[in-house]
Design a protein around this motif. Structure first.
Motif, mmCIF file in Angstrom:
data_model
loop_
_atom_site.group_PDB
_atom_site.id
_atom_site.type_symbol
_atom_site.label_atom_id
_atom_site.label_comp_id
_atom_site.label_asym_id
_atom_site.label_seq_id
_atom_site.Cartn_x
_atom_site.Cartn_y
_atom_site.Cartn_z
ATOM 1 N N PRO A 42 2.341 -5.795 1.598
ATOM 2 C CA PRO A 42 1.040 -6.409 1.904
ATOM 3 C C PRO A 42 1.127 -7.827 2.467
ATOM 4 O O PRO A 42 0.147 -8.326 3.026
ATOM 5 N N MET A 43 2.285 -8.478 2.355
ATOM 6 C CA MET A 43 2.405 -9.833 2.886
ATOM 7 C C MET A 43 2.706 -9.861 4.381
ATOM 8 O O MET A 43 2.702 -10.925 4.995
ATOM 9 N N LEU A 44 2.970 -8.705 4.960
ATOM 10 C CA LEU A 44 3.157 -8.648 6.411
ATOM 11 C C LEU A 44 1.799 -8.521 7.065
ATOM 12 O O LEU A 44 1.142 -7.481 6.968
ATOM 13 N N GLN A 62 -5.652 -1.721 -5.575
ATOM 14 C CA GLN A 62 -5.332 -2.902 -6.382
ATOM 15 C C GLN A 62 -3.823 -3.163 -6.365
ATOM 16 O O GLN A 62 -3.042 -2.240 -6.113
ATOM 17 N N PRO A 63 -3.368 -4.407 -6.544
ATOM 18 C CA PRO A 63 -4.147 -5.537 -7.032
ATOM 19 C C PRO A 63 -4.807 -6.402 -5.957
ATOM 20 O O PRO A 63 -5.547 -7.329 -6.272
ATOM 21 N N ASP A 64 -4.537 -6.134 -4.690
ATOM 22 C CA ASP A 64 -4.987 -7.054 -3.640
ATOM 23 C C ASP A 64 -6.301 -6.673 -2.982
ATOM 24 O O ASP A 64 -6.817 -7.418 -2.150
ATOM 25 N N GLY A 65 -6.835 -5.509 -3.297
ATOM 26 C CA GLY A 65 -8.062 -5.069 -2.637
ATOM 27 C C GLY A 65 -7.834 -4.644 -1.208
ATOM 28 O O GLY A 65 -8.676 -4.851 -0.331
ATOM 29 N N MET A 121 0.845 -1.189 0.000
ATOM 30 C CA MET A 121 0.000 0.000 0.000
ATOM 31 C C MET A 121 0.883 1.243 0.000
ATOM 32 O O MET A 121 1.866 1.314 0.740
ATOM 33 N N HIS A 122 0.509 2.204 -0.828
ATOM 34 C CA HIS A 122 1.269 3.443 -0.895
ATOM 35 C C HIS A 122 0.933 4.354 0.288
ATOM 36 O O HIS A 122 -0.188 4.366 0.791
ATOM 37 N N ILE A 123 1.896 5.129 0.719
ATOM 38 C CA ILE A 123 1.721 6.063 1.834
ATOM 39 C C ILE A 123 1.180 7.405 1.347
ATOM 40 O O ILE A 123 0.323 8.013 2.004
ATOM 41 N N LYS A 124 1.631 7.831 0.204
ATOM 42 C CA LYS A 124 1.284 9.151 -0.319
ATOM 43 C C LYS A 124 -0.230 9.345 -0.433
ATOM 44 O O LYS A 124 -0.941 8.474 -0.929
ATOM 45 N N ASP A 125 -0.679 10.482 0.073
ATOM 46 C CA ASP A 125 -2.091 10.903 -0.013
ATOM 47 C C ASP A 125 -3.051 9.985 0.733
ATOM 48 O O ASP A 125 -4.232 9.892 0.390
ATOM 49 N N ASP A 132 -9.945 -11.325 11.744
ATOM 50 C CA ASP A 132 -11.229 -10.624 11.802
ATOM 51 C C ASP A 132 -11.378 -9.608 10.672
ATOM 52 O O ASP A 132 -12.483 -9.389 10.157
ATOM 53 N N LEU A 133 -10.272 -8.960 10.316
ATOM 54 C CA LEU A 133 -10.332 -7.861 9.359
ATOM 55 C C LEU A 133 -9.991 -8.264 7.927
ATOM 56 O O LEU A 133 -10.056 -7.433 7.016
ATOM 57 N N ALA A 134 -9.632 -9.535 7.730
ATOM 58 C CA ALA A 134 -9.242 -9.996 6.392
ATOM 59 C C ALA A 134 -10.337 -9.749 5.360
ATOM 60 O O ALA A 134 -10.057 -9.357 4.218
ATOM 61 N N GLN A 135 -11.583 -9.945 5.759
ATOM 62 C CA GLN A 135 -12.692 -9.770 4.810
ATOM 63 C C GLN A 135 -12.823 -8.327 4.337
ATOM 64 O O GLN A 135 -13.428 -8.059 3.298
ATOM 65 N N HIS A 136 -12.249 -7.399 5.093
ATOM 66 C CA HIS A 136 -12.315 -5.986 4.732
ATOM 67 C C HIS A 136 -11.045 -5.503 4.019
ATOM 68 O O HIS A 136 -10.954 -4.326 3.663
ATOM 69 N N GLY A 137 -10.085 -6.390 3.833
ATOM 70 C CA GLY A 137 -8.833 -5.981 3.200
ATOM 71 C C GLY A 137 -7.975 -5.123 4.100
ATOM 72 O O GLY A 137 -7.228 -4.259 3.633
#
Length: 262
Positions: free
Chosen positions: A243-245, A141-144, A1-5, A184-189
């Motif tokens: 995103p894999m962490l 994207q790409p992982d939602g 995930m990008h930090i910017k903005d 618990d939060l996996a379903q929300h990405g």
């Protein structure tokens, strides 16, 4: 995930590890909501960093205070248009003490409650109040992915020392709930990760005596120094971007293992 903005909510963000994280994420284009009890420090940080920061006074041990701060920061992100992508509850206290003292008196319950209310209940409270504003954001994207929760555990969750019972209990709870929160939060990405620092230079360790500091330095492996805020902040940034962490508590301690006695 990008930090910017994207917006990152950091409690305890006006000093110590929280402040180092504020500066790092801001320097990489992030918007930062700083939550802290120290108004002077908080305003100074905003004055220093300028754009993309806002300070919100909060007593993280008080649910009404936390709710008010979150409501205010939500209004701020509605103005900026930059959604919450990360919550980093970095506020914490030590307040050492054994359950029973040398006079055979039990520790006052309020001493235990102070540590648990800030280090555990305050963490959960801030996360739960921010989550509804994360789950409705547009996934990347790409992982939602929608965001990440980065909690602060401690080496005391693994090898706490005498007098750290309440502190170790609170930080051990943070470690234990990391995987559950991730599930618990996996379903929300939304991911959940915790960091377990050892001896870092911070407001909490600044109160240590010279003798205690010297003893701690004797158990360092490599590097032979306390951790710096920048070390912590770099790991936070990597967690945000990788995103894999997820679902893990990462020890950040230079292989230091605390002995039962110093």
């Amino acid at each position: 995930m990008h930090i910017k903005d994207r917006t990152f909510v950091i409690s305890g963000g006006a000093s110590g590890l929280g402040l180092a994280t504020v500066r790092d994420l801001h320097s990489h284009g992030g918007y930062v909501a700083i939550l802290d009890l120290n108004v002077d420090n908080g305003n100074s940080v905003v004055e220093e960093l300028g754009d993309r920061t806002a300070f919100f006074e909060v007593d993280i041990s008080s649910p009404p205070s936390t709710a008010t701060a979150v409501a205010s920061l939500v209004k701020w992100i509605q103005k900026t248009g930059k959604p919450i992508a990360g919550v980093i509850p970095a506020a914490g206290v030590g307040f050492p003490g054994k359950l029973i003292d040398r006079h055979n008196e039990p520790i006052p319950l309020e001493n235990l409650e102070l540590v648990l209310n800030i280090n555990l209940r305050g963490v959960l409270d801030l996360i739960r109040l921010c989550l509804p504003h994360m789950t409705i954001t547009t996934p990347t994207q790409p992982d939602g992915e929608r965001g990440v929760i980065i909690m602060v555990s401690s080496s005391a969750a693994y090898d706490g020392q005498p007098g750290q019972l309440a502190y170790s209990a609170s930080k051990g709870a943070v470690r234990s709930m990391t995987l559950v929160l991730a599930r618990d939060l996996a379903q929300h990405g939304i991911r959940a990760v915790s960091i377990a620092p050892s001896y870092f230079e911070s407001g909490m360790t600044a109160a240590m005596s010279g003798k205690v500091r010297k003893s701690l330095e004797g158990v360092f492996e490599f590097p032979k120094r306390p951790g710096h805020g920048s070390d912590f902040a770099r790991l936070v940034r990597h967690i945000v971007e990788n995103p894999m962490l997820n679902g893990e508590c990462i020890r950040l301690d230079g292989a230091t293992r605390m002995p039962s006695r110093l």
